[in-house]
Design a protein around this motif. Structure first.
Motif, mmCIF file in Angstrom:
data_model
loop_
_atom_site.group_PDB
_atom_site.id
_atom_site.type_symbol
_atom_site.label_atom_id
_atom_site.label_comp_id
_atom_site.label_asym_id
_atom_site.label_seq_id
_atom_site.Cartn_x
_atom_site.Cartn_y
_atom_site.Cartn_z
ATOM 1 N N ILE A 113 0.774 -1.335 0.083
ATOM 2 C CA ILE A 113 -0.086 0.054 -0.084
ATOM 3 C C ILE A 113 0.787 1.389 0.124
ATOM 4 N N ASN A 114 2.016 1.343 0.662
ATOM 5 C CA ASN A 114 2.594 2.528 0.972
ATOM 6 C C ASN A 114 3.611 2.642 -0.105
ATOM 7 N N ALA A 115 3.800 1.566 -1.149
ATOM 8 C CA ALA A 115 4.634 1.638 -2.297
ATOM 9 C C ALA A 115 4.024 2.570 -3.429
ATOM 10 N N SER A 116 2.696 2.649 -3.354
ATOM 11 C CA SER A 116 1.827 3.508 -4.485
ATOM 12 C C SER A 116 1.565 4.841 -3.889
ATOM 13 N N LEU A 117 2.130 5.250 -2.645
ATOM 14 C CA LEU A 117 1.778 6.667 -2.153
ATOM 15 C C LEU A 117 3.072 7.179 -2.022
ATOM 16 N N PRO A 118 3.098 8.663 -1.997
ATOM 17 C CA PRO A 118 4.376 9.458 -1.780
ATOM 18 C C PRO A 118 4.645 9.222 -0.198
ATOM 19 N N PRO A 119 6.036 9.501 0.093
ATOM 20 C CA PRO A 119 6.259 9.184 1.864
ATOM 21 C C PRO A 119 6.049 10.944 2.167
ATOM 22 N N VAL A 120 4.733 11.075 2.521
ATOM 23 C CA VAL A 120 4.305 12.352 3.125
ATOM 24 C C VAL A 120 4.769 12.254 4.540
ATOM 25 N N SER A 121 4.714 13.459 5.156
ATOM 26 C CA SER A 121 5.241 13.615 6.687
ATOM 27 C C SER A 121 3.925 13.284 7.741
ATOM 28 N N TYR A 122 2.766 13.119 7.275
ATOM 29 C CA TYR A 122 1.572 13.041 8.126
ATOM 30 C C TYR A 122 0.998 11.545 8.129
ATOM 31 N N THR A 123 0.192 11.298 8.840
ATOM 32 C CA THR A 123 -0.477 10.035 8.903
ATOM 33 C C THR A 123 -1.866 10.096 8.196
ATOM 34 N N LYS A 124 -1.921 9.068 7.469
ATOM 35 C CA LYS A 124 -3.195 8.779 6.347
ATOM 36 C C LYS A 124 -4.042 7.830 7.037
ATOM 37 N N ALA A 125 -5.304 7.970 6.663
ATOM 38 C CA ALA A 125 -6.231 6.977 7.169
ATOM 39 C C ALA A 125 -5.922 5.772 7.089
ATOM 40 N N ILE A 126 -5.550 5.317 6.153
ATOM 41 C CA ILE A 126 -5.068 4.045 5.571
ATOM 42 C C ILE A 126 -3.895 3.590 6.505
ATOM 43 N N ASP A 127 -2.895 4.488 6.954
ATOM 44 C CA ASP A 127 -1.872 4.224 7.991
ATOM 45 C C ASP A 127 -2.546 3.685 9.016
ATOM 46 N N VAL A 128 -3.498 4.298 9.662
ATOM 47 C CA VAL A 128 -4.218 3.920 11.040
ATOM 48 C C VAL A 128 -4.798 2.718 10.807
ATOM 49 N N TRP A 129 -5.428 2.517 9.768
ATOM 50 C CA TRP A 129 -6.206 1.066 9.654
ATOM 51 C C TRP A 129 -4.992 -0.097 9.607
ATOM 52 N N THR A 130 -4.208 0.186 8.689
ATOM 53 C CA THR A 130 -2.966 -0.979 8.377
ATOM 54 C C THR A 130 -2.193 -1.132 9.856
ATOM 55 N N GLY A 131 -1.870 -0.073 10.601
ATOM 56 C CA GLY A 131 -1.197 0.030 11.702
ATOM 57 C C GLY A 131 -2.106 -0.708 12.946
ATOM 58 N N VAL A 132 -3.213 -0.403 13.007
ATOM 59 C CA VAL A 132 -4.154 -1.198 14.054
ATOM 60 C C VAL A 132 -4.194 -2.749 13.693
ATOM 61 N N CYS A 133 -4.316 -2.920 12.447
ATOM 62 C CA CYS A 133 -4.471 -4.454 12.007
ATOM 63 C C CYS A 133 -3.061 -5.299 12.211
ATOM 64 N N LEU A 134 -2.153 -4.774 11.854
ATOM 65 C CA LEU A 134 -0.892 -5.274 12.193
ATOM 66 C C LEU A 134 -0.613 -5.441 13.648
ATOM 67 N N THR A 135 -1.105 -4.395 14.366
ATOM 68 C CA THR A 135 -0.824 -4.560 16.035
ATOM 69 C C THR A 135 -1.786 -5.770 16.483
ATOM 70 N N PHE A 136 -2.900 -6.070 15.907
ATOM 71 C CA PHE A 136 -3.693 -6.924 16.387
ATOM 72 C C PHE A 136 -3.018 -8.487 16.261
ATOM 73 N N VAL A 137 -2.568 -8.302 14.953
ATOM 74 C CA VAL A 137 -1.833 -9.630 14.388
ATOM 75 C C VAL A 137 -0.627 -10.033 15.345
ATOM 76 N N PHE A 138 -0.033 -8.903 15.729
ATOM 77 C CA PHE A 138 1.452 -8.988 16.590
ATOM 78 C C PHE A 138 0.845 -9.284 17.738
ATOM 79 N N GLY A 139 -0.342 -8.817 18.235
ATOM 80 C CA GLY A 139 -0.994 -9.134 19.678
ATOM 81 C C GLY A 139 -1.014 -10.409 19.863
ATOM 82 N N ALA A 140 -1.961 -11.152 18.768
ATOM 83 C CA ALA A 140 -1.979 -12.460 18.811
ATOM 84 C C ALA A 140 -0.816 -13.381 18.867
ATOM 85 N N LEU A 141 0.300 -13.008 18.332
ATOM 86 C CA LEU A 141 1.534 -13.791 18.429
ATOM 87 C C LEU A 141 2.036 -13.619 19.919
ATOM 88 N N LEU A 142 1.877 -12.699 20.551
ATOM 89 C CA LEU A 142 2.459 -12.284 21.713
ATOM 90 C C LEU A 142 1.473 -13.034 22.952
#
Length: 454
Positions: free
Chosen positions: A295-324
Motif C-alpha cells: 500500500i505504501n509503495a503506491s503513495l508518496p512518503p508524506v510527513s503526516y499520518t493517513k487514514a489507511i496508515d491508521v487502519w493497517t497499523g492497528v490491524c498489524l498490531t492485532f496480528v502481532f498481539g495474537a502472536l504475543l
C-alpha cells in the motif's frame, strides 16, 4: 427528330449551363475570400506584433479575451507524482478592429485560418503545467476564425499533464481538488485581461470515465497574481474529484480484516500445539506486513499520518498481539505445570508426614498425657482463636461474581488467557471499527470542500 428529343436536348443544355454558372460563382466567391484575406492580412497592412485596441477601439484600455474550454477526457490522476492528465479543446475569443471586412451581404460568415502566426495571439500559458503537446494527426487540430466585425476565435486541441498538490490525510476516503490555471506571461492587466465566457465557460464530456475517481463538480474563478513586474490576469478551474472507495474496500480493507480474524484462530488451538500456533502467527504477521508495504509503495512518503496508515497499523498490531498472546500462554502453561509439580511434591510430603505421625502414635499409645483444663481463662490464646473462628463462620458467605464463576471452570491460567483473548480481541477490534468508520465516513463536509464548492 421528334418534339420529345428537342425537349430533352434543351433540358440537358440548360443543366450544363446552370452547373457551369454555379461553379463559376463558387470560384468567384473563393476568389473574393482570397481578396478579403489579402486585403486585411496583406504585407504592410497588418502587424501581428501589435496588440489590438481595447473596447470601442480605445488604445489605452486593455484587450479583453474571453476563454472557454471543453474537457474531452481525464486519463489519469497519479497519487504518487501528484499530477493528472487532461485532454481539452481550448478556445479564446477577442476583437481586433483591424480585421473587419465586408461580409458580401451576409454571404461571407467568417474566414478560416490554420496559421496562428498570421494574427496577434494572447500570450496565455498554463502555470501548473508539467508536460503538454498539440495534436497533429492527420492535420494540426487548430483553427482561427475571423468574423466580419473583427472578432477572432482561436480553437485548439491539446493534452496537458498538470500538477495537483494533494492532501492525503483521509486517503482513501478523501476528495481532491485539482486546478487548471491559465495566465498571461508578459502582458499585465493594463494591456490584457482574461475573462470567462458568459453562460457555460467549461463543458465536460458526458461519458467521462475515471478508474478510481468521480468528477463531482467544478468551479471557475479568477486568480490574478501580483509580482514586482506588475499584475497579471489569471483564470482557474477547480475540479473536485471523489475517490471511489469500492476498489480499496475489496483490495485492502476486507483482506486486512480477514488476516486479523485468521490470527485469532490460534486462541482455539491447544496450548501444546506450539508449531501450529507459531506458524499461524508468523504467517499472518508477514502477510500483513507485505500488504502494508504494498500500500505504501503506491503513495508518496508524506510527513503526516493517513487514514489507511491508521487502519493497517492497528490491524498489524492485532496480528502481532495474537502472536504475543501465544507467548504469554506458553509461559503461563509452563508456570502451571511447575505449580502442579510443586503441589504434587507437597502432597507427597504431607502424606509421608501423616504416615510417620500415625506410626509414632501407634508406638506411644500407652504413654501418659497431661490433663487439659476444662475451663480456660479469657486471655487464653486458644480460646481467642476459637472465638474468631466462630465469628468467621457466623458471617454470611460472599457471593462469587459471575465472571469468577465462569473462569473457575478453567483450572489452568493458560487456558483462562486463551478464553479471555477469544472475547477481548474481537470486542476491541469491533470498537476500533466503530470509531474508525464514524470518524472518517461521517465527518463534516466543510472540512473537506472549500466554501466555493458548497
Amino acid at each position: 427528330m421528334g418534339t420529345g428529343h428537342y425537349f430533352w436536348a434543351i433540358f440537358y443544355f440548360t443543366s450544363l449551363c446552370s452547373a457551369s454558372l454555379a461553379n463559376n460563382a463558387k470560384i468567384n466567391f473563393r476568389e473574393k475570400e482570397k481578396k478579403v484575406l489579402d486585403q486585411i492580412l496583406g504585407a504592410g497592412k497588418y502587424d501581428a506584433r501589435i496588440r489590438p485596441s481595447g473596447i470601442n477601439g480605445t488604445a489605452n484600455l486593455p484587450t479583453l479575451v474571453q476563454v472557454n474550454m471543453f474537457l474531452r477526457s481525464i486519463s489519469k490522476i497519479d497519487d504518487y507524482k501528484m499530477e493528472y492528465s487532461v485532454q481539452l479543446t481550448f478556445r479564446e475569443q477577442w476583437t481586433d478592429e483591424r480585421l473587419k471586412f465586408d461580409d458580401i451581404q451576409g454571404r461571407l460568415k467568417y474566414l478560416t485560418l490554420t496559421e496562428a502566426n498570421r494574427v496577434w495571439m494572447p500570450d496565455l500559458f498554463f502555470s501548473n503545467e508539467k508536460e503538454g503537446h498539440f495534436h497533429n494527426i492527420i492535420m494540426p487540430n487548430v483553427y482561427i476564425r475571423i468574423f466580419p466585425n473583427g472578432s477572432v476565435l482561436y480553437s485548439i486541441r491539446i493534452s496537458l499533464t498538470l500538477a495537483c498538490p494533494m492532501n492525503l490525510k483521509l486517503y482513501p476516503l478523501d476528495r481532491q481538488i485539482c486546478s487548471l490555471r491559465m495566465a498571461s506571461y508578459g502582458w499585465t492587466t493594463n494591456d490584457l485581461v482574461f475573462l470567462w465566457k458568459e453562460g457555460d465557460p467549461v463543458q465536460v464530456v458526458k461519458n467521462l470515465h475515471l478508474p478510481r475517481f468521480t468528477l463531482e463538480k467544478f468551479l471557475t474563478d479568477y486568480c490574478n497574481s501580483k509580482t514586482n513586474t506588475g499584475e497579471y490576469s489569471c483564470l482557474k478551474v477547480d475540479l473536485l474529484f471523489k475517490r471511489e472507495f469500492s476498489y480499496y474496500l475489496i483490495q485492502i480493507y476486507i483482506p486486512c480484516c480477514m488476516l486479523v480474524i485468521v490470527s485469532w484462530v490460534s486462541f482455539w488451538l491447544d496450548q501444546g500445539a506450539v508449531p501450529a500456533r507459531v506458524s499461524l502467527g508468523v504467517t499472518t504477521l508477514l502477510t500483513m506486513a507485505t500488504q502494508t508495504s504494498g500500500i505504501n509503495a503506491s503513495l508518496p512518503p508524506v510527513s503526516y499520518t493517513k487514514a489507511i496508515d491508521v487502519w493497517t497499523g492497528v490491524c498489524l498490531t492485532f496480528v502481532f498481539g495474537a502472536l504475543l498472546e501465544f507467548a504469554l500462554v506458553n509461559y503461563a502453561s509452563r508456570s502451571d505445570m511447575h505449580k502442579e509439580n510443586m503441589k504434587k511434591k507437597r502432597r507427597d510430603l504431607e502424606q509421608a508426614s501423616l504416615d510417620a505421625a500415625s506410626d509414632l502414635l501407634d508406638t506411644d499409645s500407652n504413654a501418659t498425657f497431661a490433663m487439659k483444663p476444662l475451663v480456660r481463662h479469657p486471655g487464653d490464646p486458644l480460646a481467642l482463636e476459637k472465638l474468631r473462628q466462630c465469628e468467621v463462620h457466623m458471617q454470611p458467605p460472599k457471593r462469587p461474581s459471575c465472571c469468577k464463576t465462569w473462569l473457575s471452570k478453567f483450572p489452568t491460567r493458560s487456558k483462562r488467557i486463551d478464553v479471555i483473548s477469544r472475547i477481548t480481541f474481537p470486542l476491541v477490534f469491533a470498537l476500533f471499527n466503530l470509531v474508525y468508520w464514524s470518524t472518517y465516513l461521517f465527518r463534516e463536509e466543510e472540512d473537506e470542500v472549500p466554501l466555493g464548492f458548497v
